[in-house]
Each structure stands twice: as C-alpha cells, then as structure tokens.
Design a protein around this motif. Structure first.
Motif, PDB file in Angstrom:
ATOM      1  N   GLN A   1       0.997  -1.054   0.060  1.00 17.51           N
ATOM      2  CA  GLN A   1       0.180  -0.111   0.210  1.00 17.51           C
ATOM      3  C   GLN A   1       0.863   1.273   0.076  1.00 17.51           C
ATOM      4  O   GLN A   1       1.946   1.360   0.885  1.00 17.51           O
ATOM      5  CB  GLN A   1      -1.011   0.010   1.146  1.00 17.51           C
ATOM      6  CG  GLN A   1      -1.974   1.043   1.039  1.00 17.51           C
ATOM      7  CD  GLN A   1      -2.977   0.965   2.232  1.00 17.51           C
ATOM      8  OE1 GLN A   1      -3.461   0.026   2.310  1.00 17.51           O
ATOM      9  NE2 GLN A   1      -3.288   2.066   2.881  1.00 17.51           N
TER      10      GLN A   1
ATOM     11  N   LYS B   1       2.923   0.589   3.747  1.00 19.26           N
ATOM     12  CA  LYS B   1       3.029  -0.803   4.171  1.00 19.26           C
ATOM     13  C   LYS B   1       3.200  -1.967   3.501  1.00 19.26           C
ATOM     14  O   LYS B   1       2.479  -1.787   2.324  1.00 19.26           O
ATOM     15  CB  LYS B   1       1.849  -0.725   5.271  1.00 19.26           C
ATOM     16  CG  LYS B   1       1.986  -1.881   6.048  1.00 19.26           C
ATOM     17  CD  LYS B   1       0.811  -1.967   7.087  1.00 19.26           C
ATOM     18  CE  LYS B   1       1.350  -2.283   8.635  1.00 19.26           C
ATOM     19  NZ  LYS B   1       0.385  -2.017   9.785  1.00 19.26           N
TER      20      LYS B   1
ATOM     21  N   ASP C   1     -13.364   2.070   1.814  1.00 17.63           N
ATOM     22  CA  ASP C   1     -11.808   1.931   2.121  1.00 17.63           C
ATOM     23  C   ASP C   1     -11.634   0.414   2.592  1.00 17.63           C
ATOM     24  O   ASP C   1     -10.515   0.107   3.478  1.00 17.63           O
ATOM     25  CB  ASP C   1     -11.433   2.717   3.344  1.00 17.63           C
ATOM     26  CG  ASP C   1     -12.253   2.433   4.470  1.00 17.63           C
ATOM     27  OD1 ASP C   1     -13.279   1.929   4.713  1.00 17.63           O
ATOM     28  OD2 ASP C   1     -11.965   3.079   5.642  1.00 17.63           O
ATOM     29  N   SER C   2     -12.229  -0.711   2.198  1.00 13.59           N
ATOM     30  CA  SER C   2     -12.276  -1.880   2.409  1.00 13.59           C
ATOM     31  C   SER C   2     -11.989  -2.803   1.061  1.00 13.59           C
ATOM     32  O   SER C   2     -12.555  -2.552   0.186  1.00 13.59           O
ATOM     33  CB  SER C   2     -13.326  -2.576   3.125  1.00 13.59           C
ATOM     34  OG  SER C   2     -13.497  -1.665   4.340  1.00 13.59           O
TER      35      SER C   2
ATOM     36  N   TRP D   1      -8.849  -6.434   4.030  1.00 17.15           N
ATOM     37  CA  TRP D   1      -8.045  -5.283   4.288  1.00 17.15           C
ATOM     38  C   TRP D   1      -8.464  -3.994   4.260  1.00 17.15           C
ATOM     39  O   TRP D   1      -9.283  -3.443   3.365  1.00 17.15           O
ATOM     40  CB  TRP D   1      -6.855  -5.447   2.941  1.00 17.15           C
ATOM     41  CG  TRP D   1      -5.843  -4.446   3.204  1.00 17.15           C
ATOM     42  CD1 TRP D   1      -5.848  -3.134   2.308  1.00 17.15           C
ATOM     43  CD2 TRP D   1      -4.698  -4.454   3.781  1.00 17.15           C
ATOM     44  NE1 TRP D   1      -4.708  -2.467   2.745  1.00 17.15           N
ATOM     45  CE2 TRP D   1      -3.893  -3.569   3.459  1.00 17.15           C
ATOM     46  CE3 TRP D   1      -4.127  -5.433   4.446  1.00 17.15           C
ATOM     47  CZ2 TRP D   1      -2.504  -2.920   3.984  1.00 17.15           C
ATOM     48  CZ3 TRP D   1      -2.739  -5.376   5.078  1.00 17.15           C
ATOM     49  CH2 TRP D   1      -2.103  -4.059   5.020  1.00 17.15           C
ATOM     50  N   HIS D   2      -8.071  -3.420   5.257  1.00 14.56           N
ATOM     51  CA  HIS D   2      -8.619  -1.798   5.669  1.00 14.56           C
ATOM     52  C   HIS D   2      -7.619  -0.873   5.303  1.00 14.56           C
ATOM     53  O   HIS D   2      -6.503  -0.599   5.880  1.00 14.56           O
ATOM     54  CB  HIS D   2      -8.793  -1.599   7.182  1.00 14.56           C
ATOM     55  CG  HIS D   2      -9.716  -0.442   7.359  1.00 14.56           C
ATOM     56  ND1 HIS D   2      -9.088   0.692   7.678  1.00 14.56           N
ATOM     57  CD2 HIS D   2     -10.999  -0.324   7.882  1.00 14.56           C
ATOM     58  CE1 HIS D   2     -10.258   1.734   7.913  1.00 14.56           C
ATOM     59  NE2 HIS D   2     -11.308   0.952   7.880  1.00 14.56           N
TER      60      HIS D   2
ATOM     61  N   THR E   1      -7.679   2.629   4.860  1.00  9.88           N
ATOM     62  CA  THR E   1      -7.153   3.760   5.604  1.00  9.88           C
ATOM     63  C   THR E   1      -6.489   3.426   6.890  1.00  9.88           C
ATOM     64  O   THR E   1      -5.465   4.298   7.059  1.00  9.88           O
ATOM     65  CB  THR E   1      -8.705   4.403   6.064  1.00  9.88           C
ATOM     66  OG1 THR E   1      -9.493   4.531   5.102  1.00  9.88           O
ATOM     67  CG2 THR E   1      -8.298   5.717   6.868  1.00  9.88           C
ATOM     68  N   GLN E   2      -6.545   2.323   7.476  1.00  5.06           N
ATOM     69  CA  GLN E   2      -5.674   2.044   8.483  1.00  5.06           C
ATOM     70  C   GLN E   2      -4.284   1.283   8.154  1.00  5.06           C
ATOM     71  O   GLN E   2      -3.636   0.810   8.878  1.00  5.06           O
ATOM     72  CB  GLN E   2      -6.502   1.437   9.492  1.00  5.06           C
ATOM     73  CG  GLN E   2      -7.543   2.181  10.119  1.00  5.06           C
ATOM     74  CD  GLN E   2      -8.448   1.205  11.252  1.00  5.06           C
ATOM     75  OE1 GLN E   2      -8.054   0.245  11.341  1.00  5.06           O
ATOM     76  NE2 GLN E   2      -9.617   1.695  11.430  1.00  5.06           N
ATOM     77  N   ALA E   3      -4.287   0.822   6.796  1.00  3.43           N
ATOM     78  CA  ALA E   3      -3.408  -0.131   6.194  1.00  3.43           C
ATOM     79  C   ALA E   3      -2.985  -1.204   7.193  1.00  3.43           C
ATOM     80  O   ALA E   3      -1.989  -1.737   7.605  1.00  3.43           O
ATOM     81  CB  ALA E   3      -1.975   0.635   6.103  1.00  3.43           C
ATOM     82  N   VAL E   4      -4.183  -2.109   7.354  1.00  9.74           N
ATOM     83  CA  VAL E   4      -4.015  -3.192   8.437  1.00  9.74           C
ATOM     84  C   VAL E   4      -5.245  -4.307   7.743  1.00  9.74           C
ATOM     85  O   VAL E   4      -6.149  -4.077   7.051  1.00  9.74           O
ATOM     86  CB  VAL E   4      -4.545  -2.963   9.797  1.00  9.74           C
ATOM     87  CG1 VAL E   4      -3.581  -2.096  10.550  1.00  9.74           C
ATOM     88  CG2 VAL E   4      -5.946  -2.538  10.014  1.00  9.74           C
TER      89      VAL E   4
ATOM     90  N   GLU F   1      -7.799  -6.386   8.704  1.00  8.38           N
ATOM     91  CA  GLU F   1      -8.717  -6.535   9.779  1.00  8.38           C
ATOM     92  C   GLU F   1      -9.158  -7.830  10.161  1.00  8.38           C
ATOM     93  O   GLU F   1      -9.411  -8.091  11.408  1.00  8.38           O
ATOM     94  CB  GLU F   1      -9.784  -5.497   9.262  1.00  8.38           C
ATOM     95  CG  GLU F   1     -10.708  -5.133  10.597  1.00  8.38           C
ATOM     96  CD  GLU F   1     -11.747  -4.071   9.940  1.00  8.38           C
ATOM     97  OE1 GLU F   1     -12.618  -4.239  10.172  1.00  8.38           O
ATOM     98  OE2 GLU F   1     -11.294  -3.167   9.328  1.00  8.38           O
TER      99      GLU F   1
END
Length: 184
Positions: A45, A53, A76-77, A89-90, A92-95, A97
């Motif tokens: 990302q 990330k 954002d998913s 994968w989220h 906005t949070q780059a994680v 989920e």
C-alpha cells in the motif's frame, strides 16, 4: 490486482506456495510460512509520498488466482479470497482487519448481496453468507463439491435467488437466507 482509493494505491499479488518468499522486508507477516500447502499474498500500500506498508499473508487451502471474481472493493475495504479464507484489508488503517475460514478446502469466488451489505462466498465445499465484519450468517453444503466435472465453479445470483451446481451436475437453488428452494 491494483485498487485506487482516495489517492492510495493498494496492490495485492500472489506468491506461488512452493517458491521461496522474496528477499524483501515486510512491515507485517501473518500466518504459517512453513506450510507448503496454501496461498500467500503480498499486500503493498502506498500513497503519493511512497510506500506506507508491505504485508505478507500465508493461509492454508488451495491456490486461487486473484481475479475480479475473488476480490471486492467497497469504500476503504478490500475483501479477497485467500486459500480457504476470506480476508478484509482496511485501506485507511493499512491493516488486515480479519481473515475468516469459510471452507475446508478453498474459497473460489466472492460477491456482494443485499445491496452490498453482505457477501456471498463460493467455496469448494460450502456456500457462505457473511456480513461486512466477517460474521457468518449461514453456510450451505451439498452432497458433493461445488465444482462441475468440466471445471466450472461459483454461485450465480439472479434476482432474489442463488444458483450453484455440484460435481454430480445437481443444481441447488437457495434464497438469500440460505434456505434451499430446489435441488435437482
């Protein structure tokens, strides 16, 4: 596969299981990388300033190529099939989920239901409906695998019904609540 969302680019790629993991550094690794049977994804990302990330995910289950049928994007998913799991994968949070196991063997296709408020996942052994948070609403299994003898797989949604054919060429018709309407 590449997805752009509000100036952020997300690239999800697959590494063949028996090939070595690339000699690059990752911000995060998730899963069992000693397993020779399964699927590995790299999620990269970046925004306009550069790489945010890089995550490596390893899930067991059969290898499914990334395609328009195995990945969804909403806001954002990003939802995608990974072996016998579906993951979120989220952006906005780059994680990552969540990842939820939905089939014993492999998840093939994924599509929105209920005005994009739930997801239908076609697996080798199960058809599953989940909400956008990964909670299982229902699962359905037939008498055989949901792959036809000529290699076709995946459910079709037409109007308010779900159609899926198994190995014995039996057509299963369900409603959106997972109730069997017809099977012949």
């Amino acid at each position: 596969m590449k997805i752009l969302y509000q100036g952020v680019e997300v690239i999800i790629s697959v590494i063949e299981t028996l090939k070595p993991i690339p000699d690059i550094s990752f911000d995060n690794t998730i899963g069992d990388f000693n397993n020779d049977y399964g699927q590995r994804h790299i999620i990269e990302q970046r925004d306009v300033t550069g790489l945010i990330k890089k995550t490596l995910i390893a899930n067991d289950g059969s290898h499914v190529p990334l395609s328009i049928d195995s990945m969804l994007h909403k806001n954002d998913s990003i939802y995608f099939c990974s072996g016998k799991y579906v993951c979120k994968w989220h952006i906005t949070q780059a994680v990552l989920e969540w990842c939820i196991e939905l089939d014993f063997a492999s998840c093939f296709t994924i599509q929105f239901l209920d005005n994009e408020n739930s997801i239908l996942v076609s697996g080798e052994l199960k058809l599953s409906k989940i909400d956008l948070n990964g909670n299982i609403k229902w699962q359905y299994s037939g008498s055989d695998i949901f792959v036809t003898q000529d290699g076709k797989f995946g459910a079709k949604v037409i109007e308010d019904k779900i159609y899926i054919t198994d190995w014995n060429n039996i057509l299963h018709i369900l409603d959106f609540e997972g109730n069997l309407i017809n099977c012949d």
